[in-house]
Write an enzyme that holds these catalytic residues in place. Structure first.
Site, mmCIF file in Angstrom:
data_model
loop_
_atom_site.group_PDB
_atom_site.id
_atom_site.type_symbol
_atom_site.label_atom_id
_atom_site.label_comp_id
_atom_site.label_asym_id
_atom_site.label_seq_id
_atom_site.Cartn_x
_atom_site.Cartn_y
_atom_site.Cartn_z
ATOM 1 C CB SER A 51 -0.176 -8.217 -1.023
ATOM 2 O OG SER A 51 -0.951 -9.048 -0.176
ATOM 3 C CE LYS A 65 -4.459 -1.571 1.392
ATOM 4 N NZ LYS A 65 -4.260 -2.959 1.849
ATOM 5 C CD GLU A 110 -10.077 4.645 0.980
ATOM 6 O OE1 GLU A 110 -9.862 5.840 0.716
ATOM 7 O OE2 GLU A 110 -9.422 3.700 0.471
HETATM 8 C C1 LIG Z 1 -5.137 -3.953 1.548
HETATM 9 C C2 LIG Z 1 -4.407 -5.194 1.311
HETATM 10 C C3 LIG Z 1 -4.776 -6.092 0.288
HETATM 11 C C4 LIG Z 1 -5.983 -5.895 -0.577
HETATM 12 O O1 LIG Z 1 -5.975 -4.764 -1.367
HETATM 13 P P1 LIG Z 1 -5.714 -4.812 -2.939
HETATM 14 O O2 LIG Z 1 -6.045 -3.437 -3.372
HETATM 15 O O3 LIG Z 1 -6.622 -5.841 -3.513
HETATM 16 O O4 LIG Z 1 -4.301 -5.152 -3.157
HETATM 17 C C5 LIG Z 1 -4.005 -7.211 0.079
HETATM 18 N N1 LIG Z 1 -2.942 -7.476 0.848
HETATM 19 C C6 LIG Z 1 -2.559 -6.656 1.844
HETATM 20 C C7 LIG Z 1 -1.371 -7.020 2.668
HETATM 21 C C8 LIG Z 1 -3.268 -5.491 2.125
HETATM 22 O O5 LIG Z 1 -2.895 -4.675 3.116
#
Ligand SMILES: *Cc1c(COP(=O)(O)O)cnc(C)c1O
Length: 549
Positions: A534, A254, A276
């Site tokens: 992610s 993010k 948000e």
């Molecule tokens: C917020 C988040 C997501 C989901 O958001 P996307 O916009 O679909 O990437 C996935 N993994 C992590 C670690 C997050 O913090």
């Protein structure tokens, strides 16, 4: 902006055009046209166009009344285009919606301003209150300018969009912010000005050098790609690599987007950032970027989420952000987005809304995708260094879709399978249908009346009823596949990666791993899989501990 494409001669190209976002496909029958098609061919094209969600249109010029009737009936057409030479009596007799080629002569009385369109060839004439198309040697090169000049409701192209590449180019220029039929800017009037300003700034302000510097020296890019042979062995799978977004500052991808948007906002002269947040991850990333860049930061967060996510609320405070509780609706993420949009409409002269995923009205999906594509660009390079080629399969979890779009974008034109994994309790593609939420048209979980449905997932980041419009396009064209992973599978994958590799994944990322666990044994042994990790799971540990009790 409607797009009408005329003169396509095969169903395959016509289907492609509709999937890319063309609304009307014009069929030519006149013997004098070199692009005329037979009724048999027209049937095939009509079927393909309707199947893809577009509207076929018969374009009449010099056919006899009988011929026109025969064609309309044989194809059950709802829309026809009539040249001024077609007798007015015919126009008055048929109930079909009309696109009437205005030639300066008096219009047929039966034309209906609510329903019908005018079309101007070449020079602009008085639309007399009708919605209208412009036509005349349009192409990807001149369509933006034509739209600015004439402000039409639609554009009509023929020669300038015949081959797939030219068609895709044309549609992208004519309908920026569209991903096939998805995306768009479905917002109240008050939000148009700030979004247009943002679109312009995004196109014109160059922040690349500074952004690269911050990503490298502050956020920790490039992130590693790690092969995980123990995990692969444990799930009886082929070679598996992880793109390690968990190693970034603040623990997830993010931050790529938050730094990018906040930097852009600062260059635009904004002094205040709003955002948000659901679980607080995007709130923390944005508060971090604001602290770094010296911007005031206000985070909207549902009251329910504030109670569930106390540590992140505290962190945002430490970083100097103000967290505003949202007490409307279900008091969760969806309501926080609404509040943020409301603030933005009133404050945009000083404020930028830093939206957290590849969602929302244009230009946000494009902006977020651009700031996240660094994931895939890096990973592609790293995989080529490691194995000399692209992976066979890329997997990413999909909440709003930003980390997945960031990974997928680099591989869209390659022979790489792409799989997005949704939480089973927020399976927009399995259980949803297209609709509009938070300014964009995309797949949604909604009931028969269009009311947004509640979602449930163990991972807060995947717990959202909508999904980014680019994913809806990839889903509907079949370029990417979407599958689900339930809470239990995600937890198993979480524990297995911890134990076998010493990496604690975020619960969101564990969904991508959980899906892989389920299918790994079916993959060819020489396949190579790349999973986007992610984020890291430190934020989830206390929650998982409470489940284990
Ligand atoms: C917020 C988040 C997501 C989901 O958001 P996307 O916009 O679909 O990437 C996935 N993994 C992590 C670690 C997050 O913090």
């Amino acid at each position: 902006m409607f797009v009408k494409i005329c003169g396509l001669m095969d169903p395959h190209t016509a289907r492609f055009a509709v999937q890319k976002g063309a609304n009307f496909i014009g069929l030519l029958f006149s013997k004098v046209s070199t692009r005329a098609i037979s009724l048999e061919k027209a049937k095939e094209i009509v079927e393909a166009v309707r199947d893809a969600g577009g509207e076929p249109v018969a374009v009449f010029a010099d056919e006899s009344l009988d011929e026109m009737r025969k064609i309309i009936d044989a194809l059950s057409l709802d829309v026809v285009q009539l040249h001024g030479d077609v007798p007015r009596s015919f126009c008055d007799q048929i109930p079909q919606k009309k696109i009437y080629v205005a030639d300066g002569k008096e219009l047929p009385k039966s034309l209906d301003k609510e329903k019908d369109f005018l079309l101007f060839e070449k020079s602009f004439q008085d639309p007399q209150g009708f919605r209208f198309f412009v036509a005349g040697n349009l192409s990807a090169e001149n369509v933006e300018k034509t739209i600015q000049e004439f402000k039409p409701h639609g554009v009509d192209v023929s020669r300038g969009a015949r081959e797939p590449d030219a068609i895709a180019d044309f549609i992208e220029k004519a309908r920026p912010g569209r991903f096939g039929p998805f995306g768009g800017m479905y917002v109240p009037e008050l939000l148009i000005a700030p979004l247009m300003e943002l679109e312009k700034a995004f196109k014109e302000i160059d922040i690349e050098k500074e952004l690269l510097d911050l990503l490298k020296n502050y956020a920790g890019r490039p992130t590693a790609v790690t092969e995980v042979p123990n995990f692969a062995k444990a799930i009886n799978g082929p070679r598996i690599f992880l793109k390690r977004e968990d190693l970034l500052h603040t623990g997830a991808h993010k931050i790529n987007n938050s730094i990018g948007q906040c930097l852009l906002a600062k260059k635009m002269g904004k002094t205040r950032i709003i955002a948000e947040t659901g679980a607080g991850q995007h709130g923390v990333a944005t508060a971090t970027a604001c602290a770094l860049l010296g911007l005031e930061c206000v985070i909207y967060m549902g009251q329910t989420d504030i109670e569930r996510q106390a540590p992140n609320v505290f962190k945002m405070g430490l970083l100097g952000a103000k967290v505003v509780p949202v007490t409307t609706g279900a008091k969760t993420l969806k309501d926080a987005v609404n509040e943020a949009l409301r603030d933005y409409a009133a404050s945009y002269e000083t404020t930028h809304y830093c939206l957290g995923s590849a969602l929302g009205p244009h230009p946000f999906p494009a902006i977020v995708a651009k700031f996240q594509r660094v994931i895939g660009d890096e990973a592609k390079r790293q995989m080529r260094e490691k194995i000399g080629r692209d992976p066979d399969l890329c997997i990413a979890c999909v909440g709003g879709g930003s980390n997945a779009v960031g990974l997928f974008t680099a591989f869209l034109n390659d022979k790489v399978q792409l799989v997005g994994v949704e939480a089973a309790g927020a399976a927009r593609f399995q259980n949803g249908s297209p609709g509009t939420l938070h300014g964009t048209y995309s797949y949604l979980l909604q009931d028969a009346n269009g009311q947004i449905q509640e979602t449930h997932s163990i991972s807060a980041g995947l717990d959202y009823p909508g999904v980014g419009p680019k994913h809806s396009e990839l889903f509907s064209t079949g370029r990417a596949h979407y599958d689900v992973c339930n809470d239990e599978e995600a937890l198993q994958a979480f524990q297995l990666l911890c134990r076998t590799e010493g990496i604690i994944p975020a619960l969101e990322s564990s969904h991508a791993l959980g899906f892989l666990m389920r299918i790994a044994h079916q993959l060819p042994k020489d396949a190579v899989v790349l999973v986007n990790l992610s984020g890291r799971g430190d934020k989830d540990v206390a929650h998982i501990q409470s489940l284990c009790k």
